[in-house]
Design an enzyme around this catalytic site. Structure first.
Site, mmCIF file in Angstrom:
data_model
loop_
_atom_site.group_PDB
_atom_site.id
_atom_site.type_symbol
_atom_site.label_atom_id
_atom_site.label_comp_id
_atom_site.label_asym_id
_atom_site.label_seq_id
_atom_site.Cartn_x
_atom_site.Cartn_y
_atom_site.Cartn_z
ATOM 1 N N GLU A 156 2.443 18.103 35.490
ATOM 2 C CA GLU A 156 3.106 16.826 35.239
ATOM 3 C C GLU A 156 4.381 16.667 36.061
ATOM 4 O OE1 GLU A 156 1.815 18.675 32.800
ATOM 5 O OE2 GLU A 156 0.295 17.347 31.939
ATOM 6 N N HIS A 190 1.239 14.776 20.564
ATOM 7 C CA HIS A 190 0.429 13.781 21.278
ATOM 8 C C HIS A 190 0.566 12.400 20.648
ATOM 9 C CE1 HIS A 190 -1.460 17.556 22.495
ATOM 10 N NE2 HIS A 190 -2.046 16.910 23.488
#
Lengths: 443, 349, 336
Positions: free
Chosen positions: B81, B150
């Site tokens: 990321e 999440h």
């Protein structure tokens, strides 16, 4: 649990006519109470849905304790509220009906439970005396209209003044300048085809004391507030007795030129209203007496003398707080406003002299019980059960045709503490008067 | 979720092609269509992200785009990321127009350095000599049972960074229009897409149009109270408004659409009209988007019109829990919004 | 002096003409004098904040940029003055930036740590260790995608080789075969922590194996060695063979920043490295090969001194930024 009998401390529900979730209309039977004299139906005070039935049939419930809750449409049904005491218990019954029927009645009335319970007083900062709690919108409006916020009593949590309070304060949009009516000053506002309403304030108050009730009165009635001698804007007059005082009021009444008028009087103003009714019965459409003076010798002399003497907010506040059941209602801002109205030392001197004359030695030195017995116009007598100035039991001298409204958890100033109830009761008398006039015309 | 479809596109602030055919598309389809248009119109546009190629994206947003535009323009990145976001920043700095997809907005925590220190600041630090036209897409929010790592709503973090623009579309129409606006924008734009909205449908015009960044939409006019919401809180606020209407409370619902820069004018005008403000947001209440909205109003000329305390309805001070009832309890639901509005309007706060 | 056989001559001598080499020496000298003047200005209170000096590392900056032209790009580090000058920046505008002036490269918004002449392909110094690595990969992606033929040199220090960004960037550059050179200036210390304590590998170049790219370790104080390694890597990059990792072993004479008290290294160690002064070495090399004499060097020194003093004067006389324009360039002004 409504009080339906004079000596009743608890009531026993023998049966319920509704169940949890039943939709009711005002006037529908809710449950049956058994007293030692009779069984009687208790009707729904409002439209809505019944929830949280606390009191089971067969159990004794103290007067004033909620037995169930009626939710208006759309209101979120919360967890069962705490049923315990002091509860500003049962929604008020519709006053007037039984009173009008001429039977002696004592209607239990308390604050409307349909409004959410007030927040606890504990939290929050105390508003500084010269800066009352108010929303920004209310402040702006007050600025624009040149209204002194300190003179407004807020309807929000912890006395917060909101826009509506400022607007209501201004509602008598056509408030005329104070005018002299003979010896005294009166303030007219509003107008319309309805019979006017004359308001007589109590000792050490002035016509501002009606601020919360006036906006709630039905439209179409002019409202006239009289300042008693040495109060508000009325000049002090030499008064040697209650009779002297009553004469001044009658003179002002005559000069004002009322054809017919609903008269409302509080405390000393209540006594004066009764005196007025005694000599000007034909001009009165109705009489509303709120904790009136003259129905017995007992009183809290300290409070009235304390009020009269107080020369600063700090010494005024404790006495003002004694007037009401919930001292939180008398915010610092309220005290400040009250003191502002009493800033003139000559006014305070005049009031002390009046107190020395009328309430010598802490006793009500005049007796109006006979006048009450003679009263012929439709009359309501309102008294807070938590009144610490004049004991509410003095109300029990009322004759049968006078409707009695005893208000739980309300002190000496119901028009401050429960203005909606006071306004509704006055409105009921006005409605009754109108109905009678219509019937007469039809005949 | 059905209410999302009922959110009317705010025609005043959009620029659809006159006479364009309007179809019902899902939010995810609308985003995909926007990306396809961007790829077609501008060879500098590239999509980057984890599993956005043949897999079609973790939420099937890129879908079949790799087959239409090839792997050079719809680039799978390794699970990197920080590096991936930085490559997108460097590519944007030097002439490409990357649209970088995070699989979950939570993973932005791994890339904060590149987003916050680099993308947001390079233009300023270099005295205006460069710009970073990167678009980053963040599937965000709770409600899917994905638990604490999440499900976060971190948009306020990014809203705190000068140099970034942050948008949060609530409808398919705005999702497409804001994405195309973001692609044309010379500065880094962070798009927070609520996962619960991906399958909601709504009218979307064909072809190219943009929704201006920085403009809120009044999606339900009202008189009594302004309810400011974004993302999935918009349909919830609208549902609450419908319930409140039955009680005689007329709520105005504003969809922020952009949280940086906030649309001051629309917010101030609305609160000055309604005199009351309820801020609804899924992110944690403390220091959240609604905190900023309420501060903005408190500091503005709308202050003098406030007739009740401002109330925030925000996420609980807790990581998003897994168990469905707990998860629901952690973020504002329709009933919470309705209850808060009632309290404000009825003077109970 | 006997000419050295061609094949035995150092790469730089073989590969570049005399002007280029003299110019390279001038740049090294300019870096040295610039940083000395910057330090002097700092001492006089003319410079706000701090600065990270690269004195002693001039060969890697200039050597790595020697194979580049203005269309090629670099990303730099917090110790980036040398890279900036090596890539062609004007020292006057650099001084102006140091002094926080509107005429500075970043109009006084960036200072020492963000200095760059973007027009020369410098994408910026960077205050974050490892911050420039992914950006360099992104720039290389642009070059490849748009077919510009540009190559990107990514400078970083030994400290950055333990950052995640380093590994992620090298990996992506390798899988996509991007035209980028990762040039590590190993000056032995990440602030105070020595490379041998901080890294599991002895040489940063060893990391290249993990990303399937060439890894070369050179004497970072030898301009020719640096230029040679970079030249080869640039050639690979330009033909599409992907990235390389080049480790330039060097040393910073000064502390990490102005707050450094040098508690982690010895005077002797510093003196050893001062003796390997890259500027003197390169000047000596040019003299050895007959490309420079003492007079030439004096002329060079004087011209550099003049440029430095003119630069300082320019910076001093430049206007301060207007606080009214505080928020300019946070966003692109679309109206402009």
């Amino acid at each position: 649990m409504p009080k339906v009998d004079m000596d009743m401390a608890t009531g026993r529900i023998t049966s319920w006519s509704v169940a949890e979730g039943t939709r009711v209309k005002a006037g529908d039977p809710l449950f049956v109470i058994e007293t030692d004299k009779a069984a009687m139906d208790v009707d729904s005070p409002a439209d809505g849905v019944v929830h949280h039935i606390h009191a089971e049939a067969g159990t004794d419930v103290p007067i004033g304790q909620p037995v169930a809750w009626i939710y208006v449409d759309g209101e979120t049904v919360g967890p069962p509220p705490n049923p315990s005491p002091s509860g500003r218990g049962w929604p008020r019954e519709r006053p007037g009906e039984r009173g009008a029927a001429g039977a002696p009645s004592e209607q239990h009335t308390s604050l409307n439970t349909l409004t959410p319970p007030p927040l606890p007083e504990a939290e929050g900062l105390a508003a500084p005396a010269d800066r009352p709690r108010a929303t920004p919108h209310a402040r702006r409006l007050a600025r624009e209209r040149g209204v002194d916020l300190r003179l407004i009593l807020g309807s929000g949590p912890r006395g917060r003044i909101a826009r509506a309070d400022v607007e209501a304060y201004q509602t008598p949009a056509v408030t005329a300048a104070p005018e002299m009516a003979g010896p005294l000053v009166l303030h007219r506002s509003g107008g319309g085809p309805g019979t006017p309403v004359l308001l007589l304030h109590g000792f050490a108050a002035d016509s501002h004391v009606w601020a919360r009730v006036v906006p709630l009165l039905p439209c179409g009635h002019a409202v006239i507030k009289l300042d008693l001698p040495g109060h508000g804007r009325s000049p002090a007059r030499s008064v040697g007795s209650f009779r002297d005082l009553a004469r001044l009021v009658v003179a002002a009444f005559d000069r004002a030129g009322f054809d017919r008028v609903h008269v409302v009087g509080h405390s000393l103003g209540g006594g004066l209203a009764l005196a007025l009714a005694d000599v000007r019965a034909r001009r009165l459409a109705s009489l509303t007496l709120i904790a009136p003076a003259g129905l017995g010798p007992e009183m809290d002399g300290d409070a009235l003398f304390g009020l009269a003497r107080a020369s600063r907010a700090e010494s005024l506040a404790p006495w003002l707080r004694r007037l009401v059941a919930d001292p939180g209602l008398v915010t610092d801002g309220f005290v400040h406003a009250a003191m502002l109205a009493r800033a003139d030392p000559s006014l305070r001197t005049a009031q002390q002299a009046l107190a020395d004359c009328l309430f010598a030695d802490g006793v009500q030195c005049f007796d109006l019980q006979a006048a009450l017995q003679r009263v012929a116009v439709p009359t309501k007598l309102l008294w807070g059960r938590a009144d610490r100035v004049f004991p509410w039991r003095q109300a029990l001298h009322a004759p049968g045709r006078v409707a009695l409204h005893l208000l739980d958890d309300i002190g000496h100033v119901p028009h401050l503490e429960a203005p909606d109830i006071v306004a509704a009761l006055i409105a009921d008398l006005a409605t009754l008067d109108q109905a009678r006039a219509d019937t007469k015309r039809a005949a | 979720m059905s209410a999302a479809a009922a959110v009317a596109p705010a025609t005043a602030s959009t620029t659809p092609i006159t006479g364009a055919v309007v179809r019902d598309l899902s939010y995810a389809e609308a985003i995909r269509e926007a990306m396809a248009i961007a790829l077609e119109r501008d060879p500098r546009v590239v999509l980057m992200g984890e599993d956005i190629g043949v897999y079609g994206g973790a939420f099937q947003v890129t879908g079949d785009l790799v087959h239409r535009f090839g792997p050079d323009r719809v680039m799978d990145t390794p699970i990197s990321e920080l590096g991936g976001a930085g490559v997108a920043v460097g590519a944007a700095l030097t002439g490409l127009r990357p649209i970088f997809e995070f699989q979950f907005s939570d993973f932005a925590t791994l890339a904060m350095e590149q987003i916050v220190n680099q993308a947001a600041k390079l233009r300023f630090m270099l005295g205006g000599a460069v710009s970073v036209p990167v678009v980053m897409r963040f599937p965000a929010g709770s409600g899917t049972g994905a638990a604490a790592q999440h499900s976060q709503s971190l948009e306020a973090w990014f809203g705190h960074v000068p140099g970034l623009k942050v948008v949060q579309p609530a409808t398919p129409h705005d999702a497409k229009g804001l994405l195309l606006a973001a692609v044309h924008d010379p500065d880094p734009v962070m798009i927070f897409e609520h996962k619960l909205l991906y399958k909601t449908k709504g009218p979307v015009p064909e072809g190219h149009y943009t929704v201006p960044i920085g403009e809120a939409a009044v999606c339900r006019p009202g008189r009594d109270v302004t309810v400011v919401a974004s993302a999935v809180m918009v349909p919830r606020a609208l549902d609450a408004a419908t319930q409140l209407a039955a009680d005689g409370i007329d709520a105005e619902v504003i969809d922020l659409r952009t949280i940086r820069p906030l649309d001051r004018e629309t917010l101030i005008a609305s609160v000055a009209k309604t005199t009351r403000l309820v801020c609804v947001y899924e992110g944690v209440k403390t220091l959240g988007v609604g905190a900023e909205v309420s501060a903005l109003i408190a500091e503005s000329e709308a202050f003098d019109y406030l007739d009740a305390p401002i109330v925030r309805v925000g996420g609980a001070e807790v990581p998003i829990p897994y168990s469905p009832e707990l998860e629901k309890a952690a973020v504002p639901q329709t009933a919470d919004i309705a209850a808060a509005v009632r309290r404000v309007v009825r003077g109970a706060v | 002096m006997q000419p050295v056989a061609m094949a035995n001559r150092p790469f730089a001598i073989r590969h570049y003409d005399a002007d280029t080499l003299r110019n390279a020496l001038r740049r090294m000298l300019l870096i040295r004098r610039f940083e000395e003047a910057a330090e002097d200005s700092y001492m006089r209170g003319l410079v706000h904040g701090t600065m990270h000096l690269s004195i002693g590392q001039e060969a890697s900056a200039v050597g790595a940029c020697l194979p580049l032209d203005d269309t090629d790009m670099i990303t730099s580090t917090h110790r980036g003055h040398g890279h900036c000058i090596a890539k062609g920046a004007d020292v006057a505008r650099m001084f102006a930036e140091f002094f926080g002036k509107e005429t500075g490269y970043c109009r006084g918004r960036g200072g020492s740590m963000h200095i760059a002449d973007v027009s020369k392909g410098n994408l910026g110094a960077n205050g974050i260790v490892g911050g420039g690595l992914p950006i360099a990969v992104g720039a290389a992606l642009t070059a490849k995608r748009l077919g510009t033929g540009a190559v990107v040199v990514c400078f970083f220090g030994d400290g950055a080789n333990n950052e995640g960004a380093f590994h992620e960037s090298l990996n992506m550059a390798a899988i996509w075969k991007l035209p980028v050179l990762f040039v590590c200036e190993n000056n032995h210390y990440g602030m105070s922590m020595a490379m041998d304590r901080a890294s599991a590998v002895a040489a940063v170049a060893d990391r290249a194996a993990a990303y399937a790219m060439p890894g070369v370790r050179v004497d970072g104080n030898d301009l020719s060695a640096v230029a040679e390694a970079c030249h080869d890597a640039v050639a690979r990059a330009r033909v599409g063979d992907g990235p390389s990792l080049i480790e330039c072993v060097t040393y910073r004479w000064r502390g990490h920043s102005k707050s450094d008290r040098n508690r982690y290294r010895t005077k002797e160690e510093i003196e050893t490295w001062v003796a390997r002064d890259p500027v003197r070495r390169f000047a000596a090399l040019l003299m050895d090969h007959g490309l420079l004499n003492a007079t030439d060097f004096d002329v060079l020194e004087r011209s550099v001194a003049d440029e430095i003093s003119a630069g300082v004067a320019f910076a001093k006389s430049s206007p301060n930024p207007d606080p009214v324009l505080l928020t300019r360039d946070v966003y692109t002004d679309l109206a402009a």
